[in-house]
Design a protein around this motif. Structure first.
Motif, PDB file in Angstrom:
ATOM      1  N   LEU A 139     -11.274 -26.072 -37.761  1.00 25.55           N
ATOM      2  CA  LEU A 139     -10.596 -24.900 -38.306  1.00 25.55           C
ATOM      3  C   LEU A 139     -10.814 -23.670 -37.441  1.00 25.55           C
ATOM      4  O   LEU A 139      -9.905 -22.867 -37.248  1.00 25.55           O
ATOM      5  CB  LEU A 139     -11.097 -24.607 -39.725  1.00 25.55           C
ATOM      6  N   TYR A 140     -12.048 -23.516 -36.951  1.00 28.81           N
ATOM      7  CA  TYR A 140     -12.410 -22.296 -36.262  1.00 28.81           C
ATOM      8  C   TYR A 140     -13.051 -22.607 -34.910  1.00 28.81           C
ATOM      9  O   TYR A 140     -13.703 -23.650 -34.755  1.00 28.81           O
ATOM     10  CB  TYR A 140     -13.393 -21.479 -37.111  1.00 28.81           C
ATOM     11  N   PRO A 141     -12.902 -21.721 -33.933  1.00 32.52           N
ATOM     12  CA  PRO A 141     -13.536 -21.928 -32.630  1.00 32.52           C
ATOM     13  C   PRO A 141     -15.056 -22.017 -32.750  1.00 32.52           C
ATOM     14  O   PRO A 141     -15.666 -21.343 -33.588  1.00 32.52           O
ATOM     15  CB  PRO A 141     -13.121 -20.686 -31.836  1.00 32.52           C
ATOM     16  N   GLU A 142     -15.674 -22.817 -31.907  1.00 31.91           N
ATOM     17  CA  GLU A 142     -17.121 -23.020 -31.962  1.00 31.91           C
ATOM     18  C   GLU A 142     -17.882 -21.712 -31.787  1.00 31.91           C
ATOM     19  O   GLU A 142     -18.953 -21.511 -32.390  1.00 31.91           O
ATOM     20  CB  GLU A 142     -17.538 -24.016 -30.874  1.00 31.91           C
ATOM     21  N   GLN A 143     -17.348 -20.815 -30.984  1.00 34.85           N
ATOM     22  CA  GLN A 143     -18.024 -19.544 -30.719  1.00 34.85           C
ATOM     23  C   GLN A 143     -18.254 -18.741 -31.991  1.00 34.85           C
ATOM     24  O   GLN A 143     -19.251 -18.014 -32.110  1.00 34.85           O
ATOM     25  CB  GLN A 143     -17.207 -18.724 -29.725  1.00 34.85           C
ATOM     26  N   MET A 144     -17.343 -18.866 -32.959  1.00 37.75           N
ATOM     27  CA  MET A 144     -17.481 -18.097 -34.195  1.00 37.75           C
ATOM     28  C   MET A 144     -18.722 -18.505 -34.984  1.00 37.75           C
ATOM     29  O   MET A 144     -19.292 -17.694 -35.714  1.00 37.75           O
ATOM     30  CB  MET A 144     -16.237 -18.260 -35.063  1.00 37.75           C
ATOM     31  N   TYR A 145     -19.145 -19.756 -34.851  1.00 40.46           N
ATOM     32  CA  TYR A 145     -20.313 -20.207 -35.602  1.00 40.46           C
ATOM     33  C   TYR A 145     -21.599 -19.549 -35.098  1.00 40.46           C
ATOM     34  O   TYR A 145     -22.571 -19.430 -35.849  1.00 40.46           O
ATOM     35  CB  TYR A 145     -20.425 -21.730 -35.540  1.00 40.46           C
ATOM     36  N   SER A 146     -21.597 -19.120 -33.853  1.00 32.79           N
ATOM     37  CA  SER A 146     -22.762 -18.422 -33.309  1.00 32.79           C
ATOM     38  C   SER A 146     -22.611 -16.908 -33.362  1.00 32.79           C
ATOM     39  O   SER A 146     -23.592 -16.182 -33.529  1.00 32.79           O
ATOM     40  CB  SER A 146     -23.018 -18.862 -31.867  1.00 32.79           C
ATOM     41  N   ASP A 147     -21.373 -16.409 -33.247  1.00 27.91           N
ATOM     42  CA  ASP A 147     -21.141 -14.959 -33.204  1.00 27.91           C
ATOM     43  C   ASP A 147     -20.669 -14.379 -34.528  1.00 27.91           C
ATOM     44  O   ASP A 147     -20.758 -13.164 -34.737  1.00 27.91           O
ATOM     45  CB  ASP A 147     -20.092 -14.625 -32.135  1.00 27.91           C
ATOM     46  N   GLY A 148     -20.136 -15.228 -35.410  1.00 25.89           N
ATOM     47  CA  GLY A 148     -19.587 -14.746 -36.671  1.00 25.89           C
ATOM     48  C   GLY A 148     -18.099 -14.464 -36.563  1.00 25.89           C
ATOM     49  O   GLY A 148     -17.541 -14.358 -35.471  1.00 25.89           O
ATOM     50  N   MET A 149     -17.446 -14.352 -37.717  1.00 31.14           N
ATOM     51  CA  MET A 149     -16.003 -14.121 -37.754  1.00 31.14           C
ATOM     52  C   MET A 149     -15.678 -12.868 -38.545  1.00 31.14           C
ATOM     53  O   MET A 149     -16.456 -12.426 -39.395  1.00 31.14           O
ATOM     54  CB  MET A 149     -15.264 -15.331 -38.347  1.00 31.14           C
ATOM     55  N   ALA A 150     -14.515 -12.318 -38.259  1.00 37.58           N
ATOM     56  CA  ALA A 150     -13.988 -11.187 -39.021  1.00 37.58           C
ATOM     57  C   ALA A 150     -12.982 -11.710 -40.037  1.00 37.58           C
ATOM     58  O   ALA A 150     -12.222 -12.637 -39.753  1.00 37.58           O
ATOM     59  CB  ALA A 150     -13.324 -10.185 -38.084  1.00 37.58           C
ATOM     60  N   ILE A 151     -12.984 -11.112 -41.231  1.00 41.24           N
ATOM     61  CA  ILE A 151     -12.012 -11.460 -42.253  1.00 41.24           C
ATOM     62  C   ILE A 151     -11.447 -10.174 -42.845  1.00 41.24           C
ATOM     63  O   ILE A 151     -11.935  -9.078 -42.555  1.00 41.24           O
ATOM     64  CB  ILE A 151     -12.616 -12.348 -43.366  1.00 41.24           C
ATOM     65  N   ILE A 152     -10.437 -10.311 -43.673  1.00 39.70           N
ATOM     66  CA  ILE A 152      -9.877  -9.165 -44.386  1.00 39.70           C
ATOM     67  C   ILE A 152      -9.865  -9.470 -45.878  1.00 39.70           C
ATOM     68  O   ILE A 152     -10.080 -10.610 -46.299  1.00 39.70           O
ATOM     69  CB  ILE A 152      -8.436  -8.843 -43.923  1.00 39.70           C
TER      70      ILE A 152
END
Length: 312
Positions: A139-152
Motif C-alpha cells: 500500500l505504501y512505500p517502504e520509506q514511509m515506515y521509517s520516516d512516517g506519513m502525512a495524512i489529512i
C-alpha cells in the motif's frame, strides 16, 4: 520524495491482470484471466457482499480463523448465507496460497450475493459466489515506515452506523473511496474520517491510534466501536501487544484536537500493518519523527508474524 497517486486523465492504459496467478472461485482454481463473475451479480450491481483482507507470513495465513469468523458475522448481518463451512473456507484459502506460492503476501476473500435479477431484491439471487485471490500487496512505500506519513482529515464523514454498520466488512466502500480521493487530491495517501458527531472514527482503510505520555504513564488510545469503526484484526493484535508490553489501552472518543496534540500517531490494517503518522492536516506531530512507542509496537508485531504467525 514519495510519489503520490494522482487522478487519472482517462488516457492511461488499463492495468493488466497478473500473469500466472490462479484464483479460487466456487471450488475451482482457475487462471486469473478466466476468473470472472456475472455482470448480473449483485456484488457488481449493488456492492452486495462481504470480504476479508488477510496477510500471509512465511506461508502461514495470519489470523485465518479470526478472519473467517468475522466473515461469517458480516454475512449474517446482511442475511447472506455463506455457501461453504468455516473449515471449507479455510482449506480453500490455504489451497489458493499454495497454488500461487505466496510465501509472504495478501489474500482477498470475497463473497457476493450472486447473480440475480435487475433490482435490489437479494432473495432472487439463488446462490452466493465466493472467490479468493492471493497476491503481493504494498500500500505504501517502504520509506514511509521509517520516516512516517502525512495524512489529512477528510470532509467526507464516516457512514452513520445506524445506516450501515461499519462492523460489516461489505463490498460497498464508496464512502471510503470518496475520502481517499480527498487524500490523493491533497497530495497524501491516507485520510482520517470523522463520524456524524465530529469524533474521530478511522481512516479510509485503516484504524488509527494516538499515544500520550507524561511522567507517570504512557497511554495508547483509539476510537471506540461506537464511534463507527471496523474492529480491525490488526488493530486487535496491536492492542494485545501493547497490553503485553505494559501499556495502558483506552478506547475513547477523540477529536482532531487529540490528533494534533498527540505525542505519537499511527495507523493499522492488514495491508498496511503498522504505519507511523508524522503529520496531519499540515500539522507536524511532536518532532515529526516516528515515536518510540510506535517503533516498539512495529518491532513486536514483526517479531510476532516472523516467528510463527498464528492462524487462530
Amino acid at each position: 520524495m514519495t510519489e503520490i497517486p494522482t487522478r487519472s486523465s482517462g488516457t492511461t492504459d488499463p492495468p493488466s491482470i497478473p500473469a500466472g496467478k490462479r484464483v479460487w472461485i466456487d471450488g475451482q482454481l482457475v487462471p486469473s484471466e478466466q476468473a470472472t463473475v456475472s455482470v448480473f451479480d449483485h456484488g457488481v450491481l449493488y456492492g452486495d457482499g462481504v470480504f476479508e483482507g488477510i496477510r500471509v507470513y512465511n506461508g502461514r495465513v495470519f489470523k485465518l480463523a479470526t478472519h473467517i469468523k468475522r466473515l461469517h458475522e458480516s454475512a449474517r448481518a446482511i442475511r447472506l448465507d455463506l455457501p461453504y463451512t468455516a473449515d471449507q473456507i479455510a482449506e480453500a484459502v490455504r489451497a489458493t496460497v499454495l497454488a500461487n506460492q505466496q510465501h509472504n503476501g495478501y489474500v482477498r476473500l470475497c463473497v457476493t450475493r450472486g447473480p440475480g435479477t435487475l433490482g435490489l431484491t437479494p432473495f432472487r439471487c439463488p446462490r452466493p459466489v465466493m472467490f479468493i485471490i492471493a497476491d503481493d500487496i504494498r500500500l505504501y512505500p517502504e520509506q514511509m515506515y521509517s520516516d512516517g506519513m502525512a495524512i489529512i482529515t477528510a470532509s467526507t464523514i464516516r457512514n452513520h452506523p445506524a445506516a450501515l454498520s461499519p462492523r460489516i466488512k461489505s463490498l460497498n466502500y464508496l464512502n471510503n473511496i470518496l475520502a481517499k480521493i480527498e487524500a490523493i487530491d491533497a497530495g497524501v495517501m491516507e485520510a482520517v474520517m470523522l463520524n456524524a458527531q465530529g469524533f474521530v472514527a478511522e481512516c479510509t482503510a485503516d484504524n488509527i491510534f494516538i499515544v500520550r505520555q507524561d511522567d507517570r504513564e504512557t497511554v495508547v488510545r483509539t476510537p471506540p466501536l461506537h464511534a463507527g469503526i471496523l474492529d480491525g484484526i490488526t488493530k486487535q493484535t496491536v492492542e494485545h501487544i501493547a497490553r503485553a508490553a505494559g501499556l495502558r489501552m483506552e478506547a475513547t472518543d477523540m477529536t482532531r484536537h487529540d490528533l494534533y496534540t498527540a505525542d505519537e500517531v499511527f495507523i493499522t490494517g492488514s495491508a498496511a500493518e503498522i504505519m507511523p503518522v508524522t503529520q496531519i492536516d499540515g500539522r507536524t506531530i511532536l518532532d515529526g519523527k516516528p515515536g518510540p512507542i510506535t517503533r516498539k509496537l512495529i518491532e513486536a508485531f514483526h517479531q510476532l508474524v516472523s516467528n510463527d504467525a498464528p492462524e487462530d
